[in-house]
Design an enzyme around this catalytic site. Structure first.
Site, PDB file in Angstrom:
ATOM      1  N   ARG A  31      32.213  47.608  47.722  1.00  0.00           N
ATOM      2  CA  ARG A  31      31.907  47.267  46.328  1.00  0.00           C
ATOM      3  C   ARG A  31      30.525  47.782  45.901  1.00  0.00           C
ATOM      4  NH1 ARG A  31      35.768  43.356  44.941  1.00  0.00           N
ATOM      5  NH2 ARG A  31      35.309  44.000  42.831  1.00  0.00           N
ATOM      6  N   ARG A  35      29.525  46.687  39.693  1.00  0.00           N
ATOM      7  CA  ARG A  35      28.915  45.409  40.033  1.00  0.00           C
ATOM      8  C   ARG A  35      27.434  45.309  39.708  1.00  0.00           C
ATOM      9  NH1 ARG A  35      31.690  41.496  44.157  1.00  0.00           N
ATOM     10  NH2 ARG A  35      33.257  41.057  42.603  1.00  0.00           N
ATOM     11  N   ARG A  44      30.210  51.495  31.396  1.00  0.00           N
ATOM     12  CA  ARG A  44      31.439  50.702  31.242  1.00  0.00           C
ATOM     13  C   ARG A  44      31.502  49.968  29.907  1.00  0.00           C
ATOM     14  NH1 ARG A  44      34.262  47.569  34.525  1.00  0.00           N
ATOM     15  NH2 ARG A  44      35.042  46.838  32.541  1.00  0.00           N
ATOM     16  N   ASP A  80      40.777  50.171  41.752  1.00  0.00           N
ATOM     17  CA  ASP A  80      41.005  48.794  42.170  1.00  0.00           C
ATOM     18  C   ASP A  80      42.323  48.722  42.914  1.00  0.00           C
ATOM     19  OD1 ASP A  80      39.796  45.929  41.698  1.00  0.00           O
ATOM     20  OD2 ASP A  80      41.970  45.733  41.609  1.00  0.00           O
ATOM     21  N   TYR A 155      48.532  38.495  45.184  1.00  0.00           N
ATOM     22  CA  TYR A 155      48.272  38.538  43.737  1.00  0.00           C
ATOM     23  C   TYR A 155      49.570  38.472  42.942  1.00  0.00           C
ATOM     24  CZ  TYR A 155      43.295  39.426  44.264  1.00  0.00           C
ATOM     25  OH  TYR A 155      41.961  39.300  44.558  1.00  0.00           O
TER      26      TYR A 155
HETATM   27  O1  CP3 Z   1      32.658  49.866  44.948  1.00  0.00           O
HETATM   28  C1  CP3 Z   1      33.832  49.790  45.323  1.00  0.00           C
HETATM   29  O2  CP3 Z   1      34.132  49.159  46.350  1.00  0.00           O
HETATM   30  C2  CP3 Z   1      34.895  50.613  44.628  1.00  0.00           C
HETATM   31  C3  CP3 Z   1      35.706  49.965  43.698  1.00  0.00           C
HETATM   32  C4  CP3 Z   1      36.537  48.754  44.025  1.00  0.00           C
HETATM   33  C5  CP3 Z   1      36.815  47.788  43.034  1.00  0.00           C
HETATM   34  N1  CP3 Z   1      37.690  46.915  43.554  1.00  0.00           N
HETATM   35  C6  CP3 Z   1      36.260  47.826  41.676  1.00  0.00           C
HETATM   36  C7  CP3 Z   1      36.233  46.574  40.881  1.00  0.00           C
HETATM   37  C8  CP3 Z   1      37.231  48.382  45.181  1.00  0.00           C
HETATM   38  C9  CP3 Z   1      37.260  49.057  46.549  1.00  0.00           C
HETATM   39  C10 CP3 Z   1      37.958  47.215  44.862  1.00  0.00           C
HETATM   40  C11 CP3 Z   1      38.864  46.566  45.817  1.00  0.00           C
HETATM   41  C12 CP3 Z   1      39.378  45.237  45.508  1.00  0.00           C
HETATM   42  N2  CP3 Z   1      39.798  44.713  44.311  1.00  0.00           N
HETATM   43  C13 CP3 Z   1      39.623  44.262  46.498  1.00  0.00           C
HETATM   44  C14 CP3 Z   1      39.361  44.461  47.956  1.00  0.00           C
HETATM   45  C15 CP3 Z   1      37.928  44.327  48.276  1.00  0.00           C
HETATM   46  C16 CP3 Z   1      37.431  42.915  48.381  1.00  0.00           C
HETATM   47  O3  CP3 Z   1      36.475  42.603  47.661  1.00  0.00           O
HETATM   48  O4  CP3 Z   1      37.966  42.166  49.196  1.00  0.00           O
HETATM   49  C17 CP3 Z   1      40.139  43.122  45.860  1.00  0.00           C
HETATM   50  C18 CP3 Z   1      40.527  41.832  46.524  1.00  0.00           C
HETATM   51  C19 CP3 Z   1      40.251  43.434  44.466  1.00  0.00           C
HETATM   52  C20 CP3 Z   1      40.776  42.569  43.377  1.00  0.00           C
HETATM   53  C21 CP3 Z   1      39.703  42.359  42.380  1.00  0.00           C
HETATM   54  N3  CP3 Z   1      39.420  43.239  41.347  1.00  0.00           N
HETATM   55  C22 CP3 Z   1      38.727  41.335  42.340  1.00  0.00           C
HETATM   56  C23 CP3 Z   1      38.664  40.164  43.283  1.00  0.00           C
HETATM   57  C24 CP3 Z   1      37.861  41.634  41.280  1.00  0.00           C
HETATM   58  C25 CP3 Z   1      36.588  40.916  40.893  1.00  0.00           C
HETATM   59  C26 CP3 Z   1      36.727  39.986  39.766  1.00  0.00           C
HETATM   60  C27 CP3 Z   1      35.333  39.650  39.236  1.00  0.00           C
HETATM   61  O5  CP3 Z   1      35.020  40.102  38.134  1.00  0.00           O
HETATM   62  O6  CP3 Z   1      34.590  38.970  39.965  1.00  0.00           O
HETATM   63  C28 CP3 Z   1      38.316  42.810  40.671  1.00  0.00           C
HETATM   64  C29 CP3 Z   1      37.699  43.508  39.551  1.00  0.00           C
HETATM   65  C30 CP3 Z   1      36.855  44.662  39.918  1.00  0.00           C
HETATM   66  N4  CP3 Z   1      37.230  45.637  40.777  1.00  0.00           N
HETATM   67  C31 CP3 Z   1      35.565  44.967  39.424  1.00  0.00           C
HETATM   68  C32 CP3 Z   1      35.176  46.174  40.006  1.00  0.00           C
HETATM   69  C33 CP3 Z   1      33.922  46.950  39.760  1.00  0.00           C
HETATM   70  C34 CP3 Z   1      34.790  44.114  38.419  1.00  0.00           C
HETATM   71  C35 CP3 Z   1      35.346  44.345  37.050  1.00  0.00           C
HETATM   72  C36 CP3 Z   1      34.319  44.716  36.026  1.00  0.00           C
HETATM   73  O7  CP3 Z   1      33.248  45.283  36.324  1.00  0.00           O
HETATM   74  O8  CP3 Z   1      34.658  44.479  34.855  1.00  0.00           O
END
Ligand code: CP3
Length: 349
Positions: A31, A35, A44, A80, A155
């Protein structure tokens, strides 16, 4: 071994994944893209998360940001785990601060029958973004990724994030045949998503089974392992090292290795030395700094980094990472300092 690789195959990250000697311990952060970075928030602005994943130029820019800023040893593709599910037509969204939310949970045979297989034609934006990135990254490897069948199923079955995975476990145990068929479909989707990225030029792939630590070994072996194996097998012929990671998976590490990974990701609840001992010399390891320690005073953090680098020396290959993703409020300057410290300490020998 070269300190200045000219191709991703010669990079410290790929060499560590292959258990070859490295000039320094390679480091990247789960991540790392998005973030915590202000430059991420800027680009974004006004663009929904899933829309941003379908815009190749934007994906490339966001993927590059942490590479430029922190000097990490790899880029992780900005996308994602639910993007391939969206691409096959499942009605879902990513809600800020919540995570993926599915409009209609998948719990019956009829629900499963509505999910088609993934074909590369459904994700042309992925191929394009990877190609842009590979050209821009030069010798820095790009890590492609996908969600593992269990985590994706969680999910879909729950309809969103879940603490207890009760509907998922009820389906798994209550209708093993439907569970099996659902996971077979998801393994096809995950495997194809990994393959599209690897064929477009990603040098390494990671399978995220984030929530599988909710299972005991016996259930993992019966209900999950065959499907994660199938997803990882989809890229077995491509000479791309595979990393397999989950949270709270200390008990499952050896099984996760047996799914077909070259590298096993270790979360922060396990002492890295114990993980290495459990796994044995046939696997490289990745991990495992507690992401919350990035908020601790530097001397404390520096010492923990040194401990992890030292522990990593007893593995046949070690990639430094966090034990789970970067927390959103992390100070990006601390991440840069961690990269410098891992490099410096590991070069010192
Ligand atoms: O930097 C990276 O790792 C690359 C991008 C990436 C994202 N999601 C971007 C993202 C990766 C590798 C993921 C994987 C992902 N997504 C996982 C596996 C990794 C882990 O953390 O265990 C899981 C479980 C998800 C599902 C998911 N998508 C979650 C739990 C969330 C967070 C929700 C939140 O806002 O707290 C997302 C959204 C997400 N995926 C964001 C990003 C940058 C945030 C959305 C935003 O910025 O608006």
């Amino acid at each position: 071994m070269t300190a200045n690789p000219s191709t991703p195959a010669e990079s410290a990250l790929v060499r560590a994944a292959r258990r070859e000697p490295v000039p320094h311990t390679p480091v990247w952060f789960m991540r790392q893209a998005g973030r915590s970075l202000p430059e991420y928030k800027r680009v974004r602005e006004g663009i929904a998360m899933l829309d941003s994943c379908m815009r190749p130029e934007l994906v490339a820019e966001i993927t590059m940001q942490p590479v430029r800023r922190h000097g990490v040893d790899a880029a992780i593709f900005f996308s994602d785990i639910v993007v391939p599910l969206k691409a096959v037509g499942i009605d879902l969204d990513i809600v800020a601060g919540v995570g993926p939310v599915v409009a209609e949970p998948v719990r019956t045979r009829a629900d499963l029958d509505r999910i088609p297989e993934l074909t590369p034609e459904r994700v042309p934006f992925i191929t394009e973004a990877v190609r842009i990135l590979v050209a821009e990254l030069g010798p820095t490897p790009l890590i492609g990724f996908a969600g593992a069948p269990f985590t994706l199923a969680s999910y879909l079955v729950e309809g969103g994030p879940s603490k207890n995975h009760e509907h998922t476990k009820a389906l798994m145990h209550g209708d093993p045949e439907l569970w099996n068929d659902l996971c077979e479909r998801l393994a096809q989707i995950s495997g194809t998503f990994l393959r599209v990225q690897a064929e477009a030029g990603a040098s390494v792939v990671q399978l995220f089974d984030s929530w599988v630590g909710a299972l005991q070994r016996e259930d993992y072996t019966r209900f999950v392992l065959p499907h994660s194996k199938a997803a990882l097998a989809a890229v077995a012929d491509l000479d791309v090292p595979r990393i397999h990671f989950g949270v709270g998976t200390g008990e499952l590490l050896t099984l996760m290795g047996s799914a077909g990974a070259e590298v096993v990701g270790v979360d922060y609840r396990v002492d890295l030395r114990d993980a290495i001992e459990r796994l044995g010399p046939q696997y490289a390891v990745q991990g495992n700094l507690d992401p919350a320690l990035l908020f601790a005073p530097w001397p404390v953090l520096a010492e923990r980094i040194e401990q992890i680098v030292r522990a990593g020396r007893s593995a046949t290959g070690h990639i430094f990472n966090l034990g789970h993703g970067v927390l959103p409020t992390t100070d990006p300057e601390v991440l840069t300092r961690v990269v410098e410290h891992v490099h410096e300490v590991s070069r010192r020998g």
